[in-house]
Each structure stands twice: as C-alpha cells, then as structure tokens.
Scaffold this motif. Structure first.
Motif, mmCIF file in Angstrom:
data_model
loop_
_atom_site.group_PDB
_atom_site.id
_atom_site.type_symbol
_atom_site.label_atom_id
_atom_site.label_comp_id
_atom_site.label_asym_id
_atom_site.label_seq_id
_atom_site.Cartn_x
_atom_site.Cartn_y
_atom_site.Cartn_z
ATOM 1 N N MET A 167 -53.367 10.309 12.392
ATOM 2 C CA MET A 167 -52.793 10.403 14.416
ATOM 3 C C MET A 167 -51.763 9.095 14.614
ATOM 4 N N GLY A 168 -52.287 7.718 13.480
ATOM 5 C CA GLY A 168 -51.545 7.679 13.298
ATOM 6 C C GLY A 168 -49.898 7.660 12.817
ATOM 7 N N ASN A 169 -49.992 8.885 11.962
ATOM 8 C CA ASN A 169 -48.339 8.508 11.192
ATOM 9 C C ASN A 169 -47.401 9.038 12.381
ATOM 10 N N GLN A 170 -48.567 10.490 13.284
ATOM 11 C CA GLN A 170 -48.039 11.076 14.685
ATOM 12 C C GLN A 170 -46.965 10.282 15.648
ATOM 13 N N LEU A 171 -48.310 9.282 15.695
ATOM 14 C CA LEU A 171 -47.519 7.779 16.682
ATOM 15 C C LEU A 171 -46.547 7.288 16.314
ATOM 16 N N ALA A 172 -46.010 7.079 14.806
ATOM 17 C CA ALA A 172 -44.850 6.584 14.788
ATOM 18 C C ALA A 172 -44.034 6.986 14.792
ATOM 19 N N MET A 173 -43.829 8.800 15.059
ATOM 20 C CA MET A 173 -42.701 9.640 14.740
ATOM 21 C C MET A 173 -42.325 9.250 16.129
ATOM 22 N N LEU A 174 -43.350 9.271 17.369
ATOM 23 C CA LEU A 174 -42.791 9.008 18.740
ATOM 24 C C LEU A 174 -42.536 7.842 19.453
ATOM 25 N N MET A 175 -42.802 6.737 18.405
ATOM 26 C CA MET A 175 -42.625 5.680 18.738
ATOM 27 C C MET A 175 -41.115 5.187 19.046
ATOM 28 N N GLU A 176 -40.835 4.708 19.737
ATOM 29 C CA GLU A 176 -39.461 3.800 20.028
ATOM 30 C C GLU A 176 -39.357 2.173 19.531
ATOM 31 N N GLN A 177 -38.183 1.224 19.726
ATOM 32 C CA GLN A 177 -38.712 0.495 19.455
ATOM 33 C C GLN A 177 -39.046 -0.574 20.828
ATOM 34 N N GLY A 178 -39.187 -1.862 20.621
ATOM 35 C CA GLY A 178 -40.080 -2.261 21.036
ATOM 36 C C GLY A 178 -41.575 -1.755 21.749
ATOM 37 N N ALA A 179 -41.486 -0.878 21.381
ATOM 38 C CA ALA A 179 -43.137 -0.235 21.789
ATOM 39 C C ALA A 179 -44.265 -1.243 21.277
ATOM 40 N N VAL A 180 -44.976 -1.117 22.509
ATOM 41 C CA VAL A 180 -46.955 -1.840 22.279
ATOM 42 C C VAL A 180 -47.330 -0.996 22.313
ATOM 43 N N ILE A 181 -48.324 -1.570 21.556
ATOM 44 C CA ILE A 181 -49.457 -0.796 21.808
ATOM 45 C C ILE A 181 -50.993 -1.693 21.389
ATOM 46 N N TYR A 182 -51.737 -0.979 21.915
ATOM 47 C CA TYR A 182 -53.034 -2.071 22.537
ATOM 48 C C TYR A 182 -54.011 -1.160 21.221
ATOM 49 N N ILE A 226 -56.463 8.351 24.522
ATOM 50 C CA ILE A 226 -54.144 7.849 24.660
ATOM 51 C C ILE A 226 -54.677 7.490 26.200
ATOM 52 N N GLN A 227 -54.294 6.095 26.542
ATOM 53 C CA GLN A 227 -53.703 6.565 27.731
ATOM 54 C C GLN A 227 -52.151 5.569 28.351
ATOM 55 N N SER A 228 -51.749 6.144 29.022
ATOM 56 C CA SER A 228 -50.161 5.871 28.834
ATOM 57 C C SER A 228 -50.226 4.729 30.771
ATOM 58 N N ILE A 229 -49.188 3.728 30.052
ATOM 59 C CA ILE A 229 -49.286 2.699 31.159
ATOM 60 C C ILE A 229 -47.794 2.705 32.127
ATOM 61 N N SER A 230 -46.173 3.174 30.371
ATOM 62 C CA SER A 230 -45.408 2.813 31.382
ATOM 63 C C SER A 230 -44.460 4.470 31.340
ATOM 64 N N PRO A 231 -43.557 4.347 30.670
ATOM 65 C CA PRO A 231 -42.682 5.056 31.540
ATOM 66 C C PRO A 231 -42.380 5.792 30.149
ATOM 67 N N ARG A 232 -42.146 5.132 29.124
ATOM 68 C CA ARG A 232 -42.101 5.096 28.020
ATOM 69 C C ARG A 232 -43.374 5.542 27.267
ATOM 70 N N PRO A 264 -48.994 -2.732 28.098
ATOM 71 C CA PRO A 264 -49.282 -2.018 26.443
ATOM 72 C C PRO A 264 -48.117 -0.980 27.574
ATOM 73 N N ASP A 265 -47.153 -0.516 26.335
ATOM 74 C CA ASP A 265 -47.086 1.474 26.768
ATOM 75 C C ASP A 265 -47.747 2.311 26.242
ATOM 76 N N LEU A 266 -48.987 1.742 25.700
ATOM 77 C CA LEU A 266 -49.871 2.731 25.434
ATOM 78 C C LEU A 266 -51.337 2.472 25.495
ATOM 79 N N ASP A 267 -52.405 2.616 25.915
ATOM 80 C CA ASP A 267 -53.906 2.010 25.628
ATOM 81 C C ASP A 267 -55.211 2.417 25.345
ATOM 82 N N ILE A 268 -55.229 2.475 23.984
ATOM 83 C CA ILE A 268 -55.523 3.941 23.598
ATOM 84 C C ILE A 268 -56.738 2.752 22.981
ATOM 85 N N THR A 269 -58.066 3.592 23.198
ATOM 86 C CA THR A 269 -59.574 3.354 22.501
ATOM 87 C C THR A 269 -60.276 4.832 21.889
ATOM 88 N N LEU A 270 -61.096 4.319 21.288
ATOM 89 C CA LEU A 270 -61.506 4.491 19.954
ATOM 90 C C LEU A 270 -63.041 4.529 20.154
#
Ligand code: ADP
Ligand code: MG
Length: 153
Positions: A17-32, A137-143, A120-126
């Motif tokens: 799941m983390g690998n997949q997120l990395a592939m979709l992330m752009e520079q400047g991304a913030v994840i909680y 995975i909840q998104s907060i920003s357009p990105r 954050p761009d993404l607010d993630i709860t495990l």
C-alpha cells in the motif's frame, strides 16, 4: 473530501500500500498517519520510503522526531511525533524547512503537532481488524483527491 478503504491482510500488504502511494505522490505531498501503537503506521511509511527507492531499513524516529531520506527521486521526511512534549519544540527544530514544496513528508501522530505542522494532502487511518489491518485514506487537498481517485480504479 474523497475517501477510499482497503483491507490489509498482512504486513506485506501494508508495505505494498505504501509502495502504491509513493507511485502516486508528487513533490510537496504531506501525509498524516493515524492509528494506535502497532496499527502499521511505520510499516506503511516503510513502503512509501522504499517506493521512492530507499534500499535499507526504516527505523522509527520516535526519539529523534524526524528521520530524513534524501533519495535520488525525492527527499522524504518521516516524522513520529509520539514523544513530542510541547508542539513549540517543532519551531525550534525548524519544522517549516522540512515541509518544502519539493519534499515528501509523512507524519505519524500528527495530532501531537498541533498548529505547527501544515495541513495534509492525505489523512490516513490504520485500524486493527483481528490480526490483520484496515486502512482508510481520506483526501483533503485537490492533489490528495487525485491520488484517492486513482486508488479507486
Ligand atoms: P505503528 O507505527 O502504527 O506503531 P508498526 O508499523 O511499527 O506500527 O508495527 C505494526 C506491526 O504490525 C508490525 O509488527 C507489523 O509487522 C504488523 N503489521 C503491519 N501491517 C500488518 C497487517 N496488514 N496485518 C498484520 N500485521 C501487520
Ligand atoms: Mg510507528
């Protein structure tokens, strides 16, 4: 906000799941990352960091608050604020400099940082589901929205 959830059957699924997120992330991304101790926040972060090309271990920065990974593909900063006493300590460590437009920041226990960390761009709860885990995975920003939309397909 956009939202997507997955069951994570084992540790490998959390890393994936983390690998997949990395592939979709752009520079400047913030994840909680939210979740109880042992819910898999550091494991998911390892997937992100290794997804950006890091080969070695990923240790929990519980006592240092941040661990930098300056990789060829991105600068990734892994925060763990669990042991943070006063959120003002973040000012003294120069928190703002880490959250640059070119960095990727992943933050465990963001609630301890109060107002001192950017939204954050993404607010993630495990969550624990028996011996396995679930991730929401909840998104907060357009990105963030674009990442969640891609995860849905
Ligand atoms: P946290 O950073 O949230 O405290 P860690 O990632 O350090 O949690 O630890 C999570 C523990 O749960 C590790 O022992 C890891 O092997 C295990 N784990 C991670 N993902 C899963 C999963 N999907 N199913 C079962 N166990 C998992
Ligand atoms: Mg952790």
């Amino acid at each position: 906000t956009h939202c997507v959830g997955f069951q994570l059957a084992d540790e490998a699924a959390t890393v994936q799941m983390g690998n997949q997120l990395a592939m979709l992330m752009e520079q400047g991304a913030v994840i909680y990352l939210h979740g109880d101790l042992g819910a898999g926040k550091t494991t998911l972060t390892r997937g992100v960091i290794q997804g950006f090309g890091h080969q070695g271990k990923v240790k929990s920065p519980t006592y240092t608050l941040v661990e930098p990974y300056e990789l060829t593909t991105a600068n990734v900063y892994h925060f763990d604020l669990y042991r943070l006493g006063d959120p003002e300590e973040l000012e003294y460590m120069g928190i703002r400099d880490y959250f640059s437009p070119t960095a990727i920041c992943v933050v465990e226990w963001p609630e301890k940082g109060g107002e001192f960390i950017p939204a954050p761009d993404l607010d993630i709860t495990l969550r624990y589901v028996g011996d396995a885990r679930a991730v929401e995975i909840q998104s907060i920003s357009p990105r963030g929205h674009s990442i969640v939309d891609k995860l849905k397909n």
